[in-house]
Motif scaffolding. Structure first.
Motif, PDB file in Angstrom:
ATOM      1  N   MET A 143       0.840  -1.200   0.000  1.00  0.00           N
ATOM      2  CA  MET A 143       0.000   0.000   0.000  1.00  0.00           C
ATOM      3  C   MET A 143       0.878   1.254   0.000  1.00  0.00           C
ATOM      4  SD  MET A 143      -2.851   1.180   2.829  1.00  0.00           S
ATOM      5  CE  MET A 143      -3.697  -0.396   2.769  1.00  0.00           C
ATOM      6  N   SER A 144       0.531   2.226  -0.847  1.00  0.00           N
ATOM      7  CA  SER A 144       1.321   3.449  -0.920  1.00  0.00           C
ATOM      8  C   SER A 144       1.067   4.313   0.316  1.00  0.00           C
ATOM      9  CB  SER A 144       0.949   4.244  -2.168  1.00  0.00           C
ATOM     10  OG  SER A 144      -0.335   4.829  -2.013  1.00  0.00           O
ATOM     11  N   ARG A 145       1.958   5.280   0.548  1.00  0.00           N
ATOM     12  CA  ARG A 145       1.786   6.169   1.701  1.00  0.00           C
ATOM     13  C   ARG A 145       0.521   7.002   1.582  1.00  0.00           C
ATOM     14  NH1 ARG A 145       7.892   7.989   3.700  1.00  0.00           N
ATOM     15  NH2 ARG A 145       8.531   5.852   4.153  1.00  0.00           N
ATOM     16  N   ILE A 146       0.157   7.383   0.357  1.00  0.00           N
ATOM     17  CA  ILE A 146      -1.063   8.164   0.153  1.00  0.00           C
ATOM     18  C   ILE A 146      -2.284   7.316   0.493  1.00  0.00           C
ATOM     19  CG2 ILE A 146      -2.553   9.093  -1.674  1.00  0.00           C
ATOM     20  CD1 ILE A 146      -0.587  11.151  -0.650  1.00  0.00           C
ATOM     21  N   GLU A 147      -2.279   6.058   0.100  1.00  0.00           N
ATOM     22  CA  GLU A 147      -3.406   5.175   0.441  1.00  0.00           C
ATOM     23  C   GLU A 147      -3.502   4.983   1.950  1.00  0.00           C
ATOM     24  OE1 GLU A 147      -3.785   2.185  -3.384  1.00  0.00           O
ATOM     25  OE2 GLU A 147      -2.075   1.925  -2.037  1.00  0.00           O
ATOM     26  N   THR A 148      -2.334   4.877   2.595  1.00  0.00           N
ATOM     27  CA  THR A 148      -2.319   4.742   4.056  1.00  0.00           C
ATOM     28  C   THR A 148      -2.877   6.003   4.694  1.00  0.00           C
ATOM     29  OG1 THR A 148      -0.321   3.385   3.867  1.00  0.00           O
ATOM     30  CG2 THR A 148      -0.861   4.195   6.060  1.00  0.00           C
ATOM     31  N   LEU A 149      -2.457   7.165   4.190  1.00  0.00           N
ATOM     32  CA  LEU A 149      -2.961   8.440   4.702  1.00  0.00           C
ATOM     33  C   LEU A 149      -4.482   8.508   4.554  1.00  0.00           C
ATOM     34  CD1 LEU A 149      -2.659  11.359   5.734  1.00  0.00           C
ATOM     35  CD2 LEU A 149      -2.146  12.045   3.373  1.00  0.00           C
ATOM     36  N   ASN A 150      -5.005   8.073   3.404  1.00  0.00           N
ATOM     37  CA  ASN A 150      -6.452   8.075   3.190  1.00  0.00           C
ATOM     38  C   ASN A 150      -7.165   7.286   4.282  1.00  0.00           C
ATOM     39  OD1 ASN A 150      -6.330   9.588   0.836  1.00  0.00           O
ATOM     40  ND2 ASN A 150      -6.233   7.800  -0.509  1.00  0.00           N
ATOM     41  N   GLN A 151      -6.611   6.127   4.627  1.00  0.00           N
ATOM     42  CA  GLN A 151      -7.236   5.275   5.632  1.00  0.00           C
ATOM     43  C   GLN A 151      -7.128   5.886   7.030  1.00  0.00           C
ATOM     44  OE1 GLN A 151      -6.293   1.110   5.523  1.00  0.00           O
ATOM     45  NE2 GLN A 151      -6.420   0.996   3.297  1.00  0.00           N
ATOM     46  N   VAL A 152      -5.983   6.495   7.330  1.00  0.00           N
ATOM     47  CA  VAL A 152      -5.788   7.119   8.646  1.00  0.00           C
ATOM     48  C   VAL A 152      -6.778   8.275   8.811  1.00  0.00           C
ATOM     49  CG1 VAL A 152      -4.194   8.509  10.040  1.00  0.00           C
ATOM     50  CG2 VAL A 152      -3.383   6.421   8.930  1.00  0.00           C
ATOM     51  N   LEU A 153      -6.902   9.119   7.786  1.00  0.00           N
ATOM     52  CA  LEU A 153      -7.827  10.258   7.857  1.00  0.00           C
ATOM     53  C   LEU A 153      -9.276   9.785   7.950  1.00  0.00           C
ATOM     54  CD1 LEU A 153      -6.204  12.680   5.238  1.00  0.00           C
ATOM     55  CD2 LEU A 153      -6.209  12.936   7.729  1.00  0.00           C
ATOM     56  N   ALA A 154      -9.607   8.714   7.229  1.00  0.00           N
ATOM     57  CA  ALA A 154     -10.973   8.173   7.293  1.00  0.00           C
ATOM     58  C   ALA A 154     -11.276   7.666   8.700  1.00  0.00           C
ATOM     59  CB  ALA A 154     -11.141   7.045   6.279  1.00  0.00           C
ATOM     60  N   GLY A 155     -10.300   7.014   9.326  1.00  0.00           N
ATOM     61  CA  GLY A 155     -10.485   6.518  10.689  1.00  0.00           C
ATOM     62  C   GLY A 155     -10.696   7.656  11.676  1.00  0.00           C
ATOM     63  N   LEU A 156      -9.911   8.718  11.511  1.00  0.00           N
ATOM     64  CA  LEU A 156     -10.050   9.887  12.380  1.00  0.00           C
ATOM     65  C   LEU A 156     -11.442  10.504  12.253  1.00  0.00           C
ATOM     66  CD1 LEU A 156      -6.614  11.655  11.791  1.00  0.00           C
ATOM     67  CD2 LEU A 156      -7.505  10.967  14.033  1.00  0.00           C
ATOM     68  N   MET A 157     -11.896  10.675  11.018  1.00  0.00           N
ATOM     69  CA  MET A 157     -13.180  11.324  10.790  1.00  0.00           C
ATOM     70  C   MET A 157     -14.342  10.463  11.264  1.00  0.00           C
ATOM     71  SD  MET A 157     -12.846  14.387   9.787  1.00  0.00           S
ATOM     72  CE  MET A 157     -14.557  14.691   9.356  1.00  0.00           C
ATOM     73  N   ASN A 158     -14.241   9.143  11.087  1.00  0.00           N
ATOM     74  CA  ASN A 158     -15.334   8.262  11.524  1.00  0.00           C
ATOM     75  C   ASN A 158     -15.556   8.366  13.023  1.00  0.00           C
ATOM     76  OD1 ASN A 158     -15.867   7.354   8.959  1.00  0.00           O
ATOM     77  ND2 ASN A 158     -14.595   5.521   9.122  1.00  0.00           N
ATOM     78  N   ARG A 159     -14.479   8.310  13.790  1.00  0.00           N
ATOM     79  CA  ARG A 159     -14.624   8.383  15.243  1.00  0.00           C
ATOM     80  C   ARG A 159     -15.015   9.788  15.698  1.00  0.00           C
ATOM     81  NH1 ARG A 159     -10.849   4.401  14.553  1.00  0.00           N
ATOM     82  NH2 ARG A 159     -10.988   2.557  15.892  1.00  0.00           N
ATOM     83  N   TYR A 160     -14.498  10.767  15.017  1.00  0.00           N
ATOM     84  CA  TYR A 160     -14.837  12.160  15.339  1.00  0.00           C
ATOM     85  C   TYR A 160     -16.345  12.389  15.158  1.00  0.00           C
ATOM     86  CZ  TYR A 160     -14.937  17.262  14.296  1.00  0.00           C
ATOM     87  OH  TYR A 160     -15.224  18.600  14.233  1.00  0.00           O
ATOM     88  N   LYS A 161     -16.896  11.873  14.055  1.00  0.00           N
ATOM     89  CA  LYS A 161     -18.338  12.026  13.811  1.00  0.00           C
ATOM     90  C   LYS A 161     -19.154  11.330  14.890  1.00  0.00           C
ATOM     91  CE  LYS A 161     -18.006  12.422   8.771  1.00  0.00           C
ATOM     92  NZ  LYS A 161     -18.141  11.685   7.498  1.00  0.00           N
ATOM     93  N   GLU A 162     -18.648  10.191  15.364  1.00  0.00           N
ATOM     94  CA  GLU A 162     -19.356   9.463  16.427  1.00  0.00           C
ATOM     95  C   GLU A 162     -19.385  10.275  17.723  1.00  0.00           C
ATOM     96  OE1 GLU A 162     -17.320   5.770  16.895  1.00  0.00           O
ATOM     97  OE2 GLU A 162     -17.883   5.021  14.907  1.00  0.00           O
ATOM     98  N   ARG A 163     -18.286  10.954  18.020  1.00  0.00           N
ATOM     99  CA  ARG A 163     -18.170  11.687  19.285  1.00  0.00           C
ATOM    100  C   ARG A 163     -18.779  13.087  19.218  1.00  0.00           C
ATOM    101  NH1 ARG A 163     -13.471  13.209  21.411  1.00  0.00           N
ATOM    102  NH2 ARG A 163     -13.857  12.605  23.567  1.00  0.00           N
ATOM    103  N   VAL A 164     -18.949  13.616  18.021  1.00  0.00           N
ATOM    104  CA  VAL A 164     -19.423  15.005  17.878  1.00  0.00           C
ATOM    105  C   VAL A 164     -20.674  15.020  16.987  1.00  0.00           C
ATOM    106  CG1 VAL A 164     -18.711  17.374  17.318  1.00  0.00           C
ATOM    107  CG2 VAL A 164     -16.992  15.698  17.979  1.00  0.00           C
ATOM    108  N   PRO A 165     -21.850  14.841  17.603  1.00  0.00           N
ATOM    109  CA  PRO A 165     -23.086  14.806  16.811  1.00  0.00           C
ATOM    110  C   PRO A 165     -23.302  16.036  15.938  1.00  0.00           C
ATOM    111  CG  PRO A 165     -23.485  14.048  19.058  1.00  0.00           C
ATOM    112  CD  PRO A 165     -22.084  14.577  19.031  1.00  0.00           C
TER     113      PRO A 165
END
Length: 300
Positions: A1-23
């Protein structure tokens, strides 16, 4: 996996949990859809995301920045917040479709000895730089790290003592590296909403409470960067020994970046990120920090 693909997944993980915690995140997006500002949430441009850290070895900016430098981010300007005893830097992304990153750090040594003692009683549990142990090319591992506690759950007493001296300190001692906020780019929205005053009016019509520190709109001296933010939502936090108290969680920010005078004559369709006011403004950010402060969250 390229670094950009890894970054995409890291940012997606951050946003998913953030949305859960911040209605408010989902609620704002739904209101934007309802009012026809956007047709799809994917149209929203994320101007920047922000993290808070403790300035103690082996943590702080020096440790945290390694994650995003690995993915091609570049360290840019330094900011100082004397009153809040903070240092910060922003980081430019590897491509325009990625958010800028703003990382701040509490100058723990500038606090009272009693506050320092409380903080180090927790942070001393981290004896080596935790980022050095990560495989930064493993998105799942990085995602877990960004959502895992670095030290034990604080006691309610310690939290409240820290809050008296530094609300930033108390926020970090409980929340650790949780995403502090993400930022909707206002200037790229449709006509009638691509101005921060108009967008604030939309938010308030829908019942969202705005940070009023320094005014609802924080404006850089050059007039090129205008920012506003919601007030952090209160979350029920469980402390050591099962004690509970409502504390400030995370919030949502909004930024309008004006076209630089040099490019004022460019046709609208040719305007890209490089044609707009870049970077941040210490005085704006100083007031935005207060979205998690009691002076703003009271009654929220």
């Amino acid at each position: 996996m390229s670094r950009i693909e890894t970054l995409n997944q890291v940012l997606a993980g951050l946003m998913n949990r953030y949305k859960e915690r911040v209605p408010d995140v989902g609620a704002i997006m739904q209101a934007m859809l309802y009012d026809g500002i956007i047709q799809d949430v994917e149209e929203i441009e994320n101007d920047h995301i922000a993290f808070r850290t403790m300035g103690v070895p082996p943590l702080g900016i020096k440790s945290f920045e390694k994650i995003f430098l690995h993915y091609g981010y570049e360290k840019r300007d330094y900011y100082n917040f004397p009153g809040k005893k903070l240092d910060a830097y922003w980081y430019a992304p590897p491509a325009d479709e990625y958010p800028r990153i703003f990382v701040s750090e509490l100058r723990v040594n500038d606090l009272s000895q009693s506050a320092q003692d409380i903080i180090t009683s927790y942070t001393q549990e981290v004896t080596t730089d935790p980022v050095d142990k990560l495989d930064l090319d493993n998105a799942a591992e990085v995602d877990r790290f960004l959502h895992s506690p670095l030290w034990r759950i604080p006691s309610l007493e310690d939290y409240n003592i820290l809050a008296e001296e530094s609300e930033y300190a108390s926020w970090v001692i409980y929340n650790r590296y949780y995403l502090n906020h993400f930022t909707i780019s206002i200037h790229n929205l449709k006509e009638g909403f691509n101005d921060i005053t108009l967008f604030n009016n939309f938010l308030e019509r829908h019942g969202f409470k705005l940070n009023t520190s320094g005014g609802k709109i924080k404006v850089s001296p050059d007039g090129g960067l205008l920012q506003s933010a919601t007030v952090a939502e209160m979350i029920e936090a469980t402390f050591a020994d099962g004690q509970k108290q409502f504390i400030a969680g995370s919030y949502v920010e909004f930024a309008e970046r004006k076209i630089l005078p040099t490019y004022a004559q460019l046709p609208k369709e040719q305007i890209t990120r490089k044609h707009r006011r870049e970077g941040f403004e210490a005085n704006n950010a100083d007031k935005i920090f207060e979205s998690t402060y009691n002076s703003q969250t009271k009654g929220n």
